[in-house]
Design an enzyme around this catalytic site. Sequence first.
Site: not given
Ligand code: FMN
Length: 316
Positions: A5-6, A87, A187-188, A211
Amino acid sequence: MLAPMSGVTDLPFRKLARRYDAGLVVSEMVASRELAHGRHAALLRTRGKNQSPFVIQLSGREAYWMGEGAKIAADLGAHIIDINMGCPAKKVTRGMSGSALMRDEDHALSLIEAVVKAVDVPVTLKMRMGWDHDSLNAPSLSIRAESAGIRMITIHGRTRCQFFKGAADWEFIAKVKAAVKVPVIANGDVRSAEDANRILRISGADGVMIGRGAYGRPWLPGHAGEFLRTGIDHGDIALSEQKALALEHYEEMLLHYGQETGLRVARKHLGWYVGNIIGLNDRSRQWLAILCRTDDPRQVKSTLADFYDQQLDMAA
Ligand SMILES: Cc1cc2nc3c(=O)[nH]c(=O)nc-3n(C[C@H](O)[C@H](O)[C@H](O)COP(=O)(O)O)c2cc1C
């Protein structure tokens, strides 16, 4: 696993997640072209001592630069290179990177092939279900990616056009699992150990990536993993341990970014630490107003300690 997560899963955060036994932590995405041009000196700082395996996630839209970026990532010590095709951000998809790559499978394949050819380390892929619900091509792209040498595939159960809206579709992930032999990671919307169990049951996937559920809870991926292995759910760590962890995390962010940037970057984490315990309400807003108003790290730390002490007193 901890999701990349960036702006969140920087080195200080990943170190904490690993300490609590997250199976894998992934660097925030790094633009391959910038990396190849040496404009990513910061990346050198993203590798922690003993951080193994070290996964670098690459983004980009040109096969050549993806290959060059991958070589540099491997030279920097990456044990695994992950390709970002998930992304949804407009600034990324406008440049035809991230999830926009899913719209043109042939082009996506050319990037995958370039990275696989460029390095000896395993290459993995992270994507969404597709661009929108009229083009749910994650299964077909996964089959082609597997043939091209991709060793693991993570699926976020949303389309690009959903951004983060609606609920992640865990059943859809089963279609990808059925299509390939390589490990599939679901994931999600996983917010607890029990969610991790349910996403695995519903998707049949081989692993889980967490995430946003780990915001302010870097222990969650590790605790979820332990629950899956043993059936024991430790839940959140004790408040006294949370206090020590939050203070250490704060200190590490200041060291990692320097005081000025560290103070700023830390604020969202402080919000999550406080919000996870007392929720988002007037009381948490009052604490955050004090924590985020000052530019004096000593005051931030003593206020943070006071916050936890008050919660500990109330719990006693
Ligand atoms: C703030 C933020 C930054 C993210 N940055 C990236 C990233 O750099 N690379 C990536 O593949 N996914 C990125 N994601 C997506 C997450 O890796 C993940 O796939 C997504 O949040 C869904 O999972 P979650 O519901 O557990 O958060 C980002 C998500 C968030 C919320």
